[in-house]
Design an enzyme around this catalytic site. Structure first.
Site, short mmCIF file in Angstrom:
data_model
loop_
_atom_site.label_atom_id
_atom_site.label_comp_id
_atom_site.label_asym_id
_atom_site.label_seq_id
_atom_site.Cartn_x
_atom_site.Cartn_y
_atom_site.Cartn_z
N SER A 31 0.85 -1.19 0.00
CA SER A 31 0.00 0.00 0.00
C SER A 31 0.89 1.24 0.00
O SER A 31 2.12 1.13 0.02
CB SER A 31 -0.89 0.00 1.23
OG SER A 31 -0.11 0.33 2.37
N LYS A 32 0.24 2.39 0.02
CA LYS A 32 0.98 3.66 -0.03
C LYS A 32 2.00 3.77 1.11
O LYS A 32 3.01 4.44 0.97
CB LYS A 32 0.00 4.82 0.05
CG LYS A 32 -0.82 4.96 -1.21
CD LYS A 32 -1.05 6.44 -1.55
CE LYS A 32 -1.74 6.58 -2.89
NZ LYS A 32 -3.17 6.21 -2.83
N ARG A 33 1.71 3.10 2.21
CA ARG A 33 2.65 3.14 3.34
C ARG A 33 4.04 2.65 2.94
O ARG A 33 5.03 3.02 3.53
CB ARG A 33 2.15 2.25 4.48
CG ARG A 33 1.08 2.86 5.35
CD ARG A 33 0.66 1.89 6.43
NE ARG A 33 0.07 0.68 5.86
CZ ARG A 33 0.59 -0.53 5.96
NH1 ARG A 33 1.72 -0.73 6.61
NH2 ARG A 33 -0.01 -1.57 5.42
#
Ligand code: GLU
Length: 490
Positions: free
Chosen positions: A256-258
């Site tokens: 994910s963007k994390r």
């Protein structure tokens, strides 16, 4: 041995596969991998790849995202044979499928309001029951339902899931997957506004487009039994399902963007060579046969598109999740940059120059190409040609203050480099051997180590403390630039 149907098209016909992104976000890594696997599968068998944009979620789909998806596919070199089709333009097909299912008794009108459904769901949850639709409207007779619908009452259409038994499919990756029908709810096919749900539109399209193989993310496994029921109800043959494992970040949670960049196009912006990214992506969840047919040689990791196409098959897709390893991607990138000819790198590098607002005099093609050849073994990404290697291509480059502090602070060294400039200016032959000889003789005459002059000259010529061999750098810059940059120190 594997079942032949798992890895070859049905009945020997050419496979028809599709990539069906929802344009509610950019083309992300997982979507790109799905697109790539479909592309490789189609190309391996000489089949057809259809691009279908699943844009029925009007609130979340945007044209910008459609463009972003197409751009991402083009960047990766994934061409499609048919489409793009847009689901919003195919509503009649879904409504017709809904009507057909109503007529055959597989679908029924549901008059429950949103509030009623929410109340019942909350009650079920509070009582510890699964919050699935309770089938209230399934009990209404067909005549009664028709009468209420014709009288103008708002109605959705739901699918009547068999009350008992199991629904299964033979996944080409995960094997047989079974679901108890009692666990599936009577899902909505058409909303009360007439709009189709994902399950109806996806199956109606896949049937209409004669899709033979559905290769998609494993997150769709739980959707598949409902879709299998729809195929059966529509009297259509099941395609082969191949669910591909998820891609996880290095911490083993879903990518994910994390974890940093997830949109494919952001890797272009990081200076990644598209072919390197494609090669890296192909090996996320797929392992090629370990020896090439008829030989004992281990299959390398660096695989051209031709090799990928030749080797790709559903058999090699892994059941376990793949981990996105940035270091591995960086490795692929450096390997590709090194292996590319300067001619092949040049247009990619020119894009970086344009992005960086750099003007490079490209009239001397030979010089340009030999300079790229000199630098490419040290490049980590394409951006390096507009950042750390900037001084090789333009006179407008910054100098690293730490390198100046370390190697050019001493006024004596600067003066000697000025003298070196004069000696070079007078040199009849400006060659690697000559420039080195003159520098070493000057160092001896001055009683200092040649290294001190070499380090200082490197910073003066490139703005950096590290660069390829100094005398090769001088050849890349040419006599005039070398002399000028050394003179500028005093
Ligand atoms: N539109 C769906 C998605 O983007 C894919 C549907 C499918 O492949 O069946 O997740």
């Amino acid at each position: 041995m594997t079942d032949s149907h798992k890895n070859s098209p049905l009945d020997g016909a050419k496979p028809r596969v599709r990539f069906a992104p929802s344009p509610t976000g950019y083309l992300h890594v997982g979507g790109a991998r799905t697109a790539l696997f479909n592309w490789l599968y189609a190309r391996h068998f000489g089949g057809t790849l259809i691009l279908r944009i699943e844009d029925t979620d009007l609130e979340r789909s945007t044209e910008e995202m459609v463009e972003g998806i197409l751009q991402g596919m083009r960047w990766l070199g994934l061409d499609w044979d048919d489409g793009p089709y847009f689901q919003t333009k195919r509503m009649d097909i879904y409504r017709a499928a809904g009507v057909k299912l109503l007529a055959s008794g597989h679908g029924y009108y549901c008059f429950c309001t949103k509030e009623q459904l929410e109340d019942r769901r909350a009650k079920a949850t509070a009582e510890g029951r699964p919050p699935k639709y309770d089938g209230a409207c399934r009990k209404i007779s067909r005549e009664e339902a028709e009468r209420r619908k014709n009288a103008g009452e708002a109605a959705a259409v739901r699918f009547a899931v068999p009350e008992s038994g199991v629904t299964f499919f033979d996944d080409a990756v995960f094997g047989r997957i079974e679901f108890a029908n009692s666990e599936l709810e009577d899902f909505v096919l058409l909303r009360s506004d007439g709009g189709p749900t994902y399950h109806l539109s996806v199956v109606a399209d896949d049937v209409d487009m004669k899709i033979t193989h559905i290769i998609r993310g494993a997150d769709h496994i739980s959707n598949t039994p409902k879709q299998v029921l729809l195929y059966q109800a529509l009297g259509a043959a099941l395609p082969v399902f191949a669910h591909v494992p998820l891609i996880l970040g290095p911490d083993k949670t879903r990518l994910s963007k994390r974890h940093g960049a997830t949109s494919v196009i952001s890797y272009r912006d990081l200076g990644i060579v598209p072919e390197a990214f494609r090669n890296f992506l192909a090996l996320l969840g797929w392992t090629p046969p370990q020896t090439a047919a008829g030989t004992n040689e281990a299959t390398p990791e660096i695989l051209s598109d031709t090799q990928l196409i030749q080797l790709f098959g559903l058999d090699g897709i892994s059941r376990s999740n793949a981990v996105f390893d940035n270091d591995k991607l960086a490795w692929f990138n450096t390997e590709y940059i090194r292996a590319y000819s300067a001619e092949k790198l040049l247009p990619l590098i020119e894009e970086e120059w344009t992005k960086a607002g750099m003007r490079v005099d490209t009239r001397d093609g030979n010089w340009l190409l030999s300079t790229i050849d000199l630098l490419k073994p040290r490049a980590r990404n394409l951006k390096d040609f507009a950042t750390s290697f900037r001084a090789f291509f333009t006179d407008d480059y910054p100098s690293d203050p730490a390198a100046i502090e370390k190697f050019l602070k001493d006024g004596n060294i600067r003066k000697m480099l000025g003298e070196l400039a004069d000696l070079y200016a007078a040199l009849p032959e400006f060659t690697e051997a000559e420039t080195e000889r003159v520098l070493r003789e000057l160092a001896t005459a001055k009683g200092i180590k040649a290294g001190a002059l070499i380090n200082g000259a490197r910073v003066a010529l490139t703005g950096q403390g590290v660069a390829p061999s100094l005398f090769a750098v001088m050849m890349a810059l040419g006599k005039e630039r070398t002399v000028k940059r050394l003179q500028k120190l005093n």
